[in-house]
Design a protein around this motif. Structure first.
Motif, mmCIF file in Angstrom:
data_model
loop_
_atom_site.group_PDB
_atom_site.id
_atom_site.type_symbol
_atom_site.label_atom_id
_atom_site.label_comp_id
_atom_site.label_asym_id
_atom_site.label_seq_id
_atom_site.Cartn_x
_atom_site.Cartn_y
_atom_site.Cartn_z
ATOM 1 N N ASP A 143 0.861 -1.185 0.000
ATOM 2 C CA ASP A 143 0.000 0.000 0.000
ATOM 3 C C ASP A 143 0.896 1.232 0.000
ATOM 4 O OD1 ASP A 143 -2.141 1.716 0.145
ATOM 5 O OD2 ASP A 143 -2.455 1.432 2.295
ATOM 6 N N VAL A 144 1.303 1.633 -1.199
ATOM 7 C CA VAL A 144 2.192 2.789 -1.342
ATOM 8 C C VAL A 144 1.513 3.810 -2.245
ATOM 9 C CG1 VAL A 144 4.328 1.485 -0.966
ATOM 10 C CG2 VAL A 144 3.403 1.718 -3.282
ATOM 11 N N PRO A 145 1.776 5.095 -2.004
ATOM 12 C CA PRO A 145 1.174 6.120 -2.875
ATOM 13 C C PRO A 145 1.874 6.161 -4.226
ATOM 14 C CG PRO A 145 2.656 7.139 -1.308
ATOM 15 C CD PRO A 145 2.589 5.674 -0.936
ATOM 16 N N LYS A 146 1.191 6.741 -5.185
ATOM 17 C CA LYS A 146 1.824 6.982 -6.478
ATOM 18 C C LYS A 146 2.927 8.007 -6.289
ATOM 19 C CE LYS A 146 -2.143 5.789 -9.283
ATOM 20 N NZ LYS A 146 -3.084 6.227 -10.326
ATOM 21 N N LEU A 147 3.849 8.022 -7.201
ATOM 22 C CA LEU A 147 4.987 8.932 -7.110
ATOM 23 C C LEU A 147 4.642 10.346 -7.548
ATOM 24 C CD1 LEU A 147 7.725 6.592 -8.603
ATOM 25 C CD2 LEU A 147 7.439 7.241 -6.204
ATOM 26 N N PHE A 148 3.948 10.477 -8.644
ATOM 27 C CA PHE A 148 3.722 11.787 -9.251
ATOM 28 C C PHE A 148 2.251 12.092 -9.528
ATOM 29 C CE2 PHE A 148 7.824 10.099 -10.851
ATOM 30 C CZ PHE A 148 8.678 10.982 -10.207
ATOM 31 N N CYS A 149 1.463 11.077 -9.710
ATOM 32 C CA CYS A 149 0.072 11.248 -10.104
ATOM 33 C C CYS A 149 -0.839 11.223 -8.885
ATOM 34 C CB CYS A 149 -0.337 10.146 -11.076
ATOM 35 S SG CYS A 149 0.679 10.111 -12.573
ATOM 36 N N THR A 150 -1.858 12.061 -8.917
ATOM 37 C CA THR A 150 -2.859 12.102 -7.857
ATOM 38 C C THR A 150 -4.232 12.163 -8.509
ATOM 39 O OG1 THR A 150 -2.932 14.524 -7.758
ATOM 40 C CG2 THR A 150 -1.275 13.416 -6.359
#
Length: 182
Positions: free
Chosen positions: A88-95
């Motif tokens: 469960d990790v966030p995206k790097l650049f996209c939101t």
């Protein structure tokens, strides 16, 4: 003077893609093709400053070499950390508010370039460790759109993703400084 399509981007004796293993097993073959595609991206971006890396293809496209580096870091993260390793990790650049943040945020700033390459290298290293440690290529992950997906399918897809975008990188690089080739 017309540009010759036969001109090489690198001399063959300087091309780091020429000495890879041949006649390997399936895992070795897939990882070698992925390695070669990654090297191609690095070669196409080599020797350029932040302004050149961030240069857009044509209006209204946000496509740039830097955007490709950021996008491919995002793809490696999504496929291997999120879908294969179920982290469960966030995206790097996209939101949600910036779904194309990988390309739109690719600006001519040396710190942005440094961050993109650092994150890309972190994600490629994670992918390489994951693939090396996997018991076999039938290992399954989960794609929210298609359901179960094998490591084999993900590797083939990632090779395809790099190959397609390396075609874009060819055109972007030619637009920047006229360099064309392999």
């Amino acid at each position: 003077m017309a540009t010759r399509r036969a001109d090489m981007f690198l001399d063959l004796d300087q091309d780091p893609r020429e000495d890879g293993p041949r006649l390997g097993d399936e895992r070795g073959t897939l990882t070698e093709y992925l390695r070669l595609q990654r090297l191609t991206l690095e070669i196409k971006c080599g020797g350029l400053d932040a302004a050149a890396l961030a240069r857009r293809a044509v209006e209204p496209s946000s496509l740039s070499l830097l955007g490709l580096v950021r996008h491919l870091a995002e793809m490696e993260r999504m496929w291997f950390r999120t879908r294969m390793a179920a982290l469960d990790v966030p995206k790097l650049f996209c939101t949600e508010d910036a779904p194309d943040g990988d390309f739109d945020g690719a600006i001519a700033d040396p710190l942005v370039v440094e961050e993109a390459w650092r994150l890309w290298r972190e994600e490629t290293a994670f992918t390489d460790r994951f693939v090396a440690d996997a018991p076999d290529l039938g290992l399954r992950g989960h794609d929210p759109h298609f359901g179960a997906i094998s490591l084999r399918e993900v590797l083939v897809h990632l090779i395809e993703e790099y190959a397609r975008h390396n075609g874009h990188a060819d055109l972007l690089r030619e637009r920047i400084d006229g360099r064309i080739g392999q």
